[in-house]
Design an enzyme around this catalytic site. Structure first.
Site, PDB file in Angstrom:
ATOM      1  N   ASP A   3       1.433   6.465   5.681  1.00  0.00           N
ATOM      2  CA  ASP A   3       0.549   5.512   5.019  1.00  0.00           C
ATOM      3  C   ASP A   3       1.186   4.902   3.765  1.00  0.00           C
ATOM      4  O   ASP A   3       0.600   4.026   3.139  1.00  0.00           O
ATOM      5  CB  ASP A   3      -0.780   6.193   4.671  1.00  0.00           C
ATOM      6  CG  ASP A   3      -1.975   5.323   5.024  1.00  0.00           C
ATOM      7  OD1 ASP A   3      -1.804   4.334   5.754  1.00  0.00           O
ATOM      8  OD2 ASP A   3      -3.094   5.633   4.567  1.00  0.00           O
ATOM      9  N   ARG A  53      -7.521  -0.645   1.324  1.00  0.00           N
ATOM     10  CA  ARG A  53      -7.978  -1.963   0.872  1.00  0.00           C
ATOM     11  C   ARG A  53      -8.499  -1.911  -0.573  1.00  0.00           C
ATOM     12  O   ARG A  53      -8.439  -2.906  -1.282  1.00  0.00           O
ATOM     13  CB  ARG A  53      -9.052  -2.501   1.832  1.00  0.00           C
ATOM     14  CG  ARG A  53     -10.316  -1.691   1.894  1.00  0.00           C
ATOM     15  CD  ARG A  53     -11.136  -1.964   3.140  1.00  0.00           C
ATOM     16  NE  ARG A  53     -10.499  -1.394   4.320  1.00  0.00           N
ATOM     17  CZ  ARG A  53     -10.996  -1.520   5.554  1.00  0.00           C
ATOM     18  NH1 ARG A  53     -12.104  -2.208   5.757  1.00  0.00           N
ATOM     19  NH2 ARG A  53     -10.368  -0.983   6.573  1.00  0.00           N
ATOM     20  N   ASP A  73      -2.891  10.360   3.183  1.00  0.00           N
ATOM     21  CA  ASP A  73      -4.277   9.938   3.345  1.00  0.00           C
ATOM     22  C   ASP A  73      -5.021  10.954   4.194  1.00  0.00           C
ATOM     23  O   ASP A  73      -4.881  10.983   5.419  1.00  0.00           O
ATOM     24  CB  ASP A  73      -4.335   8.548   3.991  1.00  0.00           C
ATOM     25  CG  ASP A  73      -5.772   8.077   4.182  1.00  0.00           C
ATOM     26  OD1 ASP A  73      -6.656   8.596   3.464  1.00  0.00           O
ATOM     27  OD2 ASP A  73      -6.005   7.208   5.034  1.00  0.00           O
ATOM     28  N   LYS A  86     -10.491  12.589   7.858  1.00  0.00           N
ATOM     29  CA  LYS A  86      -9.862  12.206   9.130  1.00  0.00           C
ATOM     30  C   LYS A  86      -9.926  13.371  10.117  1.00  0.00           C
ATOM     31  O   LYS A  86      -9.752  14.530   9.737  1.00  0.00           O
ATOM     32  CB  LYS A  86      -8.396  11.832   8.911  1.00  0.00           C
ATOM     33  CG  LYS A  86      -8.156  10.482   8.287  1.00  0.00           C
ATOM     34  CD  LYS A  86      -6.680  10.180   8.237  1.00  0.00           C
ATOM     35  CE  LYS A  86      -6.418   8.849   7.552  1.00  0.00           C
ATOM     36  NZ  LYS A  86      -6.917   7.703   8.331  1.00  0.00           N
ATOM     37  N   LYS A 101       0.857  -1.190   0.000  1.00  0.00           N
ATOM     38  CA  LYS A 101       0.000   0.000   0.000  1.00  0.00           C
ATOM     39  C   LYS A 101       0.889   1.235   0.000  1.00  0.00           C
ATOM     40  O   LYS A 101       1.658   1.446   0.934  1.00  0.00           O
ATOM     41  CB  LYS A 101      -0.908  -0.015   1.229  1.00  0.00           C
ATOM     42  CG  LYS A 101      -1.734   1.254   1.429  1.00  0.00           C
ATOM     43  CD  LYS A 101      -2.498   1.198   2.757  1.00  0.00           C
ATOM     44  CE  LYS A 101      -3.158   2.524   3.079  1.00  0.00           C
ATOM     45  NZ  LYS A 101      -3.821   2.518   4.401  1.00  0.00           N
TER      46      LYS A 101
END
Length: 471
Positions: free
Chosen positions: A257, A320, A241, A248, A236
């Site tokens: 990330d 994901r 992010d 967030k 990943k």
């Protein structure tokens, strides 16, 4: 810092300071022991004492992680002084392991100063006297060089992770991959958003849609002449992010990330330098998850590369989605895979479940779990196993698509994230795949053992050790 091995039977050096690691004070001169006790030094872990041109460092034991941590503590202390030439005797009350000693020194000495206006230079020379070793100087040098190569790759990964998202973005990943490929004779393929669109990689494409930086699919390959196995590692690579429209609350440190994708670069560099007899493919989904008028939304339905439709319930469950398409790409493009891993800072829940320092491991294969546990014991990277059960997959069901990207419940959410990825693993590969959640282990905002503030290079040593053992 420069480390040199020598034998004092054949050569002498002029040292400023001798470094001595002690488990306790029983095996040293009684007069010195008395003096050290008077000033409060008892040889306990993290204790240190400068005395008569010697630095004494306490250790819980003189092996494995305890030894690494002791030498990491030692080098940090020395960096604060003006001592330049440091002597270490490999053989004292017992012979120290050259690999553990080296790892502690190199990883402990790492410092990220790229954004400091005044950089502290640490020109330290470490001289390791191997006199009395059971191994020859040549054997010790071989062990030292192997360890140094791995540690250098770990430190490269740390630097990438610590670099700001303004300076390291998706195309930076592809550029770095090209540099590593050129230096190490690797194959390198880079694909942009046109390729993602043409090949149905709509989940990954959606995540990066609101960013000004084009998403990149990176595929590095190391091919030895006679490979004994074939390993695929998918990382990943979220260079930042923001959570997308499911914004967030706290974004500080979200540059971390990209740790999984960064680790892929480190692993491919290390295996090529070590010339291991295993074919290794490294695949990175390099994306930036931002907000804007073009951002993907909760309620969107995305179709992944394998045709599975995904109801988006949370745009902050983006990793994901990227991994889903990258896993499909890996299995479509690479034949006869022996083992496949994905590595990701995927869920904060993994930190809740296993603590800040442990990589969560999930998958169907008990054999692979045993192998990764052995690699953990050897490398020193901590792993913990989270179990699947028959009830959790129900949480991923959608009323309007094949699957939701996030169940909306914190219960078992590290496991349900892994079960989501399982939807994108082909039947024939189910027992060849493990998911590594490095959310806790990849980045720490405090000193931890031989890891300093920031990126740790998590999973590089772990998976290099795994690859060494199957080769």
């Amino acid at each position: 810092m420069e480390i040199k091995l020598f034998n004092s039977n054949n050569k002498n050096i002029n040292d400023d300071l001798e470094l001595i690691v002690l488990q306790n004070l029983k095996n040293i001169d009684k007069k010195i022991s008395k003096k050290l006790k008077k000033i409060g030094f008892e040889g306990k872990e993290s204790q240190e004492c400068f005395f008569e041109n010697k630095l004494y460092i306490g250790a819980t034991s003189l092996k494995k992680e305890d030894l690494k941590i002791a030498f990491a503590n030692a080098i940090r202390s020395i960096q604060k002084t003006k001592f330049k030439n440091i002597l270490i005797n490999l053989v004292g009350e017992k012979e120290l392991n050259i690999k553990d000693l080296t790892e502690g020194l190199i990883l402990g000495a790492y410092s990220f100063q790229d954004y400091k206006s005044e950089k502290k230079e640490s020109k330290i020379n470490i001289f390791i006297d191997v006199k009395g070793s059971k191994k020859t100087l040549e054997e010790l040098k071989k062990d030292f060089e192997e360890t140094k190569k791995i540690c250098d790759s770990v430190n490269m990964v740390r630097t990438i992770v610590n670099t700001t998202p303004e300076d390291f973005y998706p195309k930076s990943f592809s550029q770095k991959a090209k540099e590593i490929a050129l230096k190490n004779n690797l194959e390198c393929k880079i694909y942009g958003e046109e390729y993602l669109l043409d090949n149905g990689m709509n989940a990954m494409l959606a995540v990066g849609r609101a960013s000004r930086h084009e998403s990149q699919l990176v595929h590095l390959t190391y091919k030895p002449k006679k490979a004994k196995a074939k390993v695929v590692i998918v990382g990943k690579g979220l260079t930042y992010d923001a959570g997308g429209l499911s914004l967030k609350q706290d974004m500080v440190s979200m540059k971390c990330d990209k740790s999984g994708g960064s680790a892929v670069l480190g692993i491919l560099e290390a295996v090529s330098k070590l010339k291991l007899d295993v074919e290794v493919h490294g695949i990175i989904g390099a994306v930036e998850n931002m907000i804007g008028g073009d951002a993907y939304k909760p309620d969107d339905i995305l179709k992944a590369k394998n045709g599975v439709t995904i109801e988006v319930t949370n745009t902050d469950a983006e990793g994901r989605l990227v991994l889903a398409d990258c896993l499909c790409y890996a299995q479509d493009e690479i034949e006869d895979i022996d083992s496949i891993f994905d590595v990701a800072t995927l869920t904060g829940a993994c930190i809740v479940a296993l603590g800040e320092y442990t990589t969560g491991v999930m998958g169907h294969s008990e054999k692979m779990k045993k192998q990764i546990q052995k690699a953990s014991n050897k490398s020193g990277e901590l792993v913990g196993f989270l179990p699947y059960n028959r009830y959790l997959p129900e949480m991923l069901k959608s009323s309007i698509a094949d699957v939701v990207n996030s169940p909306g419940s914190r219960a078992g959410s590290s496991i349900t994230a892994s079960l989501f990825l399982d939807k994108f693993i082909k039947k024939e590969n189910k027992n060849k795949w493990l998911h590594l959640d490095i959310a806790g282990a990849a980045y720490r905002e405090k000193v931890w053992g031989y890891n300093n503030f920031g990126g740790t290079g998590a999973s590089v040593r772990l998976l290099v050790e795994y690859i060494k053992k199957i080769g």
